[in-house]
Design a protein around this motif. Structure first.
Motif, short mmCIF file in Angstrom:
data_model
loop_
_atom_site.label_atom_id
_atom_site.label_comp_id
_atom_site.label_asym_id
_atom_site.label_seq_id
_atom_site.Cartn_x
_atom_site.Cartn_y
_atom_site.Cartn_z
N VAL A 104 0.83 -1.21 0.00
CA VAL A 104 0.00 0.00 0.00
C VAL A 104 0.86 1.25 0.00
O VAL A 104 0.59 2.22 -0.72
N SER A 105 1.94 1.23 0.78
CA SER A 105 2.82 2.38 0.88
C SER A 105 3.51 2.66 -0.45
O SER A 105 3.55 3.82 -0.90
N MET A 106 4.05 1.63 -1.08
CA MET A 106 4.75 1.84 -2.34
C MET A 106 3.78 2.31 -3.43
O MET A 106 4.11 3.17 -4.25
N ALA A 107 2.57 1.76 -3.43
CA ALA A 107 1.58 2.19 -4.42
C ALA A 107 1.15 3.64 -4.20
O ALA A 107 0.80 4.34 -5.16
N GLY A 108 1.19 4.08 -2.96
CA GLY A 108 0.72 5.42 -2.64
C GLY A 108 1.83 6.46 -2.51
O GLY A 108 1.54 7.62 -2.20
N MET A 109 3.09 6.08 -2.74
CA MET A 109 4.19 7.04 -2.62
C MET A 109 4.00 8.21 -3.59
O MET A 109 3.76 8.00 -4.78
N GLU A 110 4.14 9.41 -3.06
CA GLU A 110 3.95 10.62 -3.86
C GLU A 110 5.19 11.48 -3.76
O GLU A 110 5.67 11.78 -2.66
N THR A 111 5.74 11.88 -4.89
CA THR A 111 6.94 12.70 -4.89
C THR A 111 6.63 14.08 -4.32
O THR A 111 5.61 14.69 -4.65
N ILE A 112 7.52 14.56 -3.47
CA ILE A 112 7.40 15.91 -2.91
C ILE A 112 8.29 16.87 -3.67
O ILE A 112 7.86 17.98 -4.03
N ALA A 113 9.52 16.46 -3.94
CA ALA A 113 10.45 17.32 -4.68
C ALA A 113 11.62 16.50 -5.17
O ALA A 113 12.04 15.54 -4.52
N PRO A 114 12.18 16.84 -6.35
CA PRO A 114 13.39 16.17 -6.82
C PRO A 114 14.58 16.55 -5.96
O PRO A 114 14.66 17.66 -5.44
N GLN A 115 15.51 15.62 -5.79
CA GLN A 115 16.73 15.87 -5.05
C GLN A 115 17.92 15.70 -5.99
O GLN A 115 17.78 15.83 -7.19
N THR A 116 19.08 15.40 -5.45
CA THR A 116 20.28 15.33 -6.27
C THR A 116 20.21 14.22 -7.32
O THR A 116 19.59 13.18 -7.10
N ALA A 117 20.86 14.47 -8.45
CA ALA A 117 21.00 13.46 -9.49
C ALA A 117 22.48 13.11 -9.69
O ALA A 117 22.83 12.40 -10.63
N ARG A 118 23.33 13.58 -8.77
CA ARG A 118 24.76 13.29 -8.85
C ARG A 118 25.06 11.97 -8.16
O ARG A 118 24.75 11.78 -6.98
N ALA A 119 25.65 11.06 -8.89
CA ALA A 119 25.94 9.73 -8.34
C ALA A 119 26.86 9.81 -7.13
O ALA A 119 26.74 9.01 -6.19
N ASP A 120 27.80 10.79 -7.13
CA ASP A 120 28.75 10.89 -6.03
C ASP A 120 28.15 11.55 -4.79
O ASP A 120 28.81 11.66 -3.76
N TRP A 121 26.91 11.99 -4.87
CA TRP A 121 26.24 12.59 -3.72
C TRP A 121 25.19 11.67 -3.10
O TRP A 121 24.66 11.95 -2.04
N LEU A 122 24.89 10.57 -3.79
CA LEU A 122 23.81 9.70 -3.32
C LEU A 122 24.08 9.10 -1.94
O LEU A 122 23.15 8.87 -1.17
N HIS A 123 25.36 8.89 -1.61
CA HIS A 123 25.66 8.27 -0.32
C HIS A 123 25.28 9.17 0.85
O HIS A 123 25.06 8.69 1.96
N TYR A 124 25.19 10.49 0.60
CA TYR A 124 24.78 11.39 1.68
C TYR A 124 23.33 11.15 2.09
O TYR A 124 22.93 11.45 3.22
N LEU A 125 22.53 10.61 1.18
CA LEU A 125 21.14 10.30 1.45
C LEU A 125 20.93 8.81 1.71
O LEU A 125 19.79 8.35 1.84
N HIS A 126 22.04 8.06 1.78
CA HIS A 126 21.99 6.59 1.95
C HIS A 126 21.24 5.95 0.79
O HIS A 126 20.45 5.02 0.98
N LEU A 127 21.53 6.43 -0.41
CA LEU A 127 20.86 5.90 -1.60
C LEU A 127 21.82 5.15 -2.52
O LEU A 127 21.44 4.81 -3.64
N ASP A 128 23.06 4.89 -2.04
CA ASP A 128 23.97 4.10 -2.85
C ASP A 128 23.57 2.63 -2.77
O ASP A 128 23.07 2.16 -1.76
N SER A 129 23.78 1.91 -3.85
CA SER A 129 23.25 0.55 -3.99
C SER A 129 23.85 -0.42 -3.00
O SER A 129 25.08 -0.46 -2.82
N PRO A 130 23.03 -1.24 -2.32
CA PRO A 130 23.55 -2.20 -1.35
C PRO A 130 24.41 -3.30 -1.97
O PRO A 130 25.29 -3.84 -1.31
N ASP A 131 24.15 -3.64 -3.24
CA ASP A 131 24.96 -4.70 -3.86
C ASP A 131 26.37 -4.22 -4.19
O ASP A 131 27.22 -5.01 -4.59
#
Length: 356
Positions: A104-131
C-alpha cells in the motif's frame, strides 16, 4: 541637558533621518520584488505518484525481495497453499500486516520534490546501492513469473511535519541516479525478524498462577502464588534451611513466557527436546503452556504446546497450538536463561558451618 526638540529644528538631521527611512523601505521592497520574481521564474513542481499505476497491479505481486548491507537479502513470497511466507525461514508465516503496509505504501508514494542526481552525492542520502556495499535498501516487487513490477532504493527519512505520521523518504529507482523526496506512510524493514508473524502467544503476568520448572541437570521445583493480587511468587516446598536470595527472585522465572518473542525459527524436529529443560506455565483462568527448552551453541530454542485446563481457555489453547505446531523458536539469550534457571540460582548461598 540637550534640547529634545533640537533634532526637529535641525534640517540636516531631519533630512538624514528621512533619507535613512526611505532607504530602509527601498531595501525591503527590493527584497520582496526579488522573491516575487524568483517565484515567477522558478520551475513549478507538481507532486505525482512515484510508481504510477502500481495500485492497480499490486495484486499481481508474488514476492517481495529486499537487500541491505546490514542484513543481506530477505524474501517474502506468496504461496497459494500457505499464504505469505519466508522461504529462508523454512516457509514460516510472514507478518501479513507488514506485507500489506509495504504494498500500500509503495503504491501510494507521492513525490514531494526532486533531489540530487549526482551519483557521487547519493551516499549522503543513503541511496547508494547495497549490492555495491552502499547504505541504501533495495526493495523489488515481482510477479509469479519473477518479472519486476516495481523497484526502488530507499535511504534516509525526513520529517515533513505531517500530523498523520507519514514520513518523508529519500528514494530513487535502481536504473537512475535521480533521487526524490517522497511521502511514505510506511518504511519497509530490511530485518528478517520484522517480517515474521510474531502473533504466537500473549500472556499477561497478572494471569499466571504457577510455573513448574524442570531445568536440565538440576532438581525440579514449583513457583506459585495464591491470587493475582499477590506481588511475588514463592517456592513450593522450600529446601530445608534455605531462603530466597531476595523476595522477588522467582518472579522472572515464573513470568518467562510474558512478552514472548523470538529472533528466528526452525522445524522442531531439528532439536532434541527430550533431553532439554521444560517450563510449564499455568494461569488462573485455565490455560497451560508447556515450553520445552534446549541450548544449541549459544542459542536457546523453545517449543510450545498449549492445553486448556478449563473450558474458557479452549480457544486460546487452540490458537497457540495452530501457530506453534511443528516450530522451534529461537528466543533472546536473557529469556533462554530464565527458562533454564536452576533452583539454586534463586536462593541465598549456603552458609558455611564454622569449625569448632
Amino acid at each position: 541637558m540637550a534640547d529634545p526638540n533640537a533634532f526637529l529644528h535641525d534640517p540636516r538631521r531631519r533630512n538624514l533621518a528621512i533619507m535613512a527611512g526611505v532607504a530602509a523601505i527601498m531595501v525591503v521592497l527590493a527584497v520582496l520584488a526579488l522573491m516575487h520574481e524568483a517565484s515567477l521564474v522558478a520551475p513549478k513542481y507538481t507532486p505525482r505518484a512515484f510508481f504510477p499505476g502500481l495500485a492497480h497491479r499490486s495484486h499481481l505481486v508474488a514476492r517481495i525481495h529486499i537487500e541491505s548491507k546490514k542484513y543481506g537479502t530477505v524474501d517474502i513470497a506468496f504461496k497459494p497453499s500457505a499464504g505469505w511466507v519466508l522461504p529462508s525461514q523454512h516457509d514460516y508465516p510472514a507478518d501479513y500486516t507488514a506485507v500489506r503496509k509495504t504494498l500500500v505504501s509503495m503504491a501510494g508514494m507521492e513525490t514531494i520534490a526532486p533531489q540530487t542526481a549526482r551519483a557521487d552525492w547519493l551516499h549522503y542520502l543513503h541511496l547508494d546501492s547495497p549490492d555495491k556495499g552502499g547504505d541504501g535498501t533495495k526493495v523489488v516487487l515481482l510477479n509469479e513469473k519473477n518479472e519486476v513490477i516495481a523497484q526502488m532504493i530507499f535511504g534516509k527519512t525526513h520529517d515533513i511535519g505531517e500530523p498523520g505520521g507519514a514520513a518523508g523518504l529519500f528514494v530513487r529507482k535502481p536504473d537512475s541516479d535521480q533521487s526524490w523526496l517522497v511521502r511514505s506512510v510506511f518504511v519497509p524493514s530490511a530485518d528478517p525478524r520484522d517480517w515474521m508473524n510474531k502473533d504466537v502467544m500473549s500472556i499477561d503476568q497478572a494471569r499466571i498462577q504457577e510455573a513448574d520448572v524442570s531445568p536440565p541437570g538440576g532438581p525440579s521445583y514449583v513457583l506459585r502464588r495464591d491470587k493475582p493480587s499477590d506481588a511475588d511468587f514463592s517456592i513450593v516446598q522450600m529446601p530445608k534451611g534455605r531462603e530466597l536470595s531476595y523476595p522477588s527472585a522467582p518472579d522472572g522465572v515464573a513470568a518467562a513466557l510474558v512478552g514472548f518473542t523470538f529472533d528466528s525459527v526452525a522445524p522442531a524436529g531439528n532439536f532434541d527436546f527430550a533431553h532439554g529443560g521444560e517450563l510449564v506455565t499455568k494461569t488462573f483462568d485455565g490455560l497451560q503452556v508447556s515450553a520445552g527448552i534446549v541450548k544449541k551453541g549459544d542459542q536457546y530454542w523453545v517449543r510450545l504446546t498449549a492445553t486448556a485446563l478449563k473450558p474458557a481457555a479452549k480457544d486460546e489453547a487452540r490458537k497457540i497450538n495452530k501457530a506453534a505446531d511443528g516450530w522451534a523458536f529461537q528466543v533472546p539469550a536473557y529469556k533462554g536463561s530464565q527458562f533454564m534457571s536452576s533452583l539454586e540460582s534463586l536462593l541465598k548461598p549456603r552458609t558455611k558451618k564454622k569449625r569448632g
